[in-house]
Write an enzyme that holds these catalytic residues in place. Structure first.
Site, short mmCIF file in Angstrom:
data_model
loop_
_atom_site.label_atom_id
_atom_site.label_comp_id
_atom_site.label_asym_id
_atom_site.label_seq_id
_atom_site.Cartn_x
_atom_site.Cartn_y
_atom_site.Cartn_z
NE ARG A 181 37.01 33.04 32.81
CZ ARG A 181 37.75 33.16 33.91
NH1 ARG A 181 37.19 33.06 35.11
NH2 ARG A 181 39.05 33.37 33.83
CE LYS A 233 40.07 37.16 32.64
NZ LYS A 233 40.06 38.13 33.75
CD GLU A 282 33.53 39.88 40.17
OE1 GLU A 282 34.51 39.12 40.06
OE2 GLU A 282 32.68 40.00 39.28
N1 PMP Z 1 36.62 38.34 38.88
C1 PMP Z 1 37.15 39.13 37.94
C2 PMP Z 1 36.43 40.37 37.55
C3 PMP Z 1 38.37 38.75 37.32
O1 PMP Z 1 38.92 39.53 36.39
C4 PMP Z 1 39.01 37.56 37.71
C5 PMP Z 1 40.31 37.15 37.08
N2 PMP Z 1 40.08 36.39 35.92
C6 PMP Z 1 38.40 36.76 38.70
C7 PMP Z 1 37.21 37.19 39.27
C8 PMP Z 1 39.01 35.46 39.13
O2 PMP Z 1 38.89 34.53 38.10
P1 PMP Z 1 39.94 33.33 37.95
O3 PMP Z 1 39.94 32.63 39.23
O4 PMP Z 1 39.39 32.51 36.83
O5 PMP Z 1 41.25 33.96 37.63
#
Ligand code: PMP
Length: 365
Positions: A98, A208, A244
């Protein structure tokens, strides 16, 4: 003892730099420190000074594309203490991929995933050698590991010094880590839809990058000010489909027994916890769908709701409020399926359950 999600930079850090010859060079650094116990006994002001030194990198230029224009990206992943005293990292290869995608998305030279994984392992192991690491406590299991500690690794990109809009051509990748302590659930883990827009098509919602967190933070603060724990974003076009949370993905167990999470596109961050929960749920025989889901369907059909992310793993949501209407799920308690998924994920991470998908990675010590 680390408190929640606060920053206390561990002494062993990592810096990589992309050079004019097209190669990455890297170094590990041991920043000033005493023993963990000695540091905990220090007067608060002295300790702050020491922690400030560890969070200072004079080799990094202050004015640059990252600090001025948000041209940076980052990752977050955890190393979990195990019963046998070792530490294991959850799916670092996924974070590595990622990070590569995010850097490419910002038109930067991408950091090689193999270097990323090796560096994460060495940062965790290096801090363990210096005594900065969480120790497994068998009591955690009784509380579903909700109070478990871990070491949180934060890799991020940082541009060369510059003023004026531009793309980082010779970025650094820095990795620091900090202890994270008990994750305390809000008294009432409620959520509210926000009218703010986190991401639109053809933007940066799918990577990200730093810039995405401005609106997310503002929306979460607004939600908190209204007494809710979390803000839920709807899609930018129809203002109808759930996307989300502020820094987490979201799942709905519907009355028909299916588990639904919004499908990925270019506006949702592909969470690694999300991907893992889909795999665990399918393995448990739960019908799991990635599709568009309208907020109205959630309000009328959801019986359990939870959000996923590295920070909390799984957090159930007791209610969602949308345009003044509130739907409560499972009488405000965590549902059976959400609980089963939570103990499976955390059990794998803390080594209490078999790592049947091969997700946990040892760090050489
Ligand atoms: N959505 C956003 C916008 C985030 O910042 C995160 C945290 N990284 C997630 C979803 C969840 O991702 P992960 O399970 O990889 O931590």
């Amino acid at each position: 003892m680390p408190k929640g999600f606060t920053l206390e930079v561990n002494p062993f850090v990592y810096l990589a730099k992309y050079n004019e010859d097209g190669k990455w060079t890297q170094e590990f650094k041991e920043k000033p420190h005493l023993s963990k116990d000695e540091e905990e006994a220090m007067p608060a002001e002295k300790r702050m000074e020491l922690l400030h030194q560890r969070n200072s990198f004079p080799e990094l230029p202050l004015v640059n594309y990252t600090t001025q224009y948000g041209m940076g990206c980052f990752e977050g992943l955890k190393a979990f203490p195990q019963k046998n005293g070792s530490l294991r990292v959850f799916r670092p290869d996924e974070n590595a991929k990622r990070m590569e995608t995010s850097m490419k998305g910002l038109y930067m030279p991408a950091f090689p995933p193999e270097m990323f994984v090796e560096a994460v392992k060495k940062v965790v192991a290096g801090n363990k050698r210096l005594g900065f690491y969480p120790v497994y406590d068998p009591e955690w299991e009784k509380e579903d590991f909700n109070f478990g500690h871990a070491s949180y690794v934060r890799p991020f990109s940082y541009s060369e010094g510059a003023i004026g809009l531009g793309i980082a051509r010779f970025p650094w990748v820095v990795m620091v880590s900090t202890g994270v302590g008990a994750y305390f659930m809000a008294d009432k883990p409620s959520a509210v839809t926000t009218n703010m827009i986190r991401a639109n098509h053809n933007g940066t919602g799918w990577i990200k990058c730093d810039a995405n967190y401005v609106v997310a933070t503002l929306a979460k603060k607004q939600a908190n000010a209204q007494g809710f724990m979390e803000a839920i974003f709807l899609d930018a076009c129809d203002r109808k489909y759930v996307e989300e949370g502020s820094s987490c993905n979201i799942f709905f167990l519907l009355n028909d027994g299916s588990l639904v999470t919004p499908e990925l596109g270019d506006t949702i961050l592909p969470g690694i916890t999300r991907k893992s929960i889909i795999q665990i749920a399918r393995d448990m025989g739960i019908k799991t769908e990635e599709r568009k889901i309208a907020i109205e369907e959630v309000l009328s059909e959801a019986k359990e709701v939870f959000v996923t992310g590295t920070a909390a793993g799984i957090s159930y949501i007791d209610s969602i409020t949308h345009e003044g209407k509130t739907a409560e799920f499972n009488n405000g308690k965590i549902g059976d399926i959400s609980h089963e998924l939570l103990i499976t994920l955390k059990g794998i991470q803390y080594g209490a359950k078999e790592d049947k998908f091969g997700w946990m990675v040892d760090v050489e010590e």
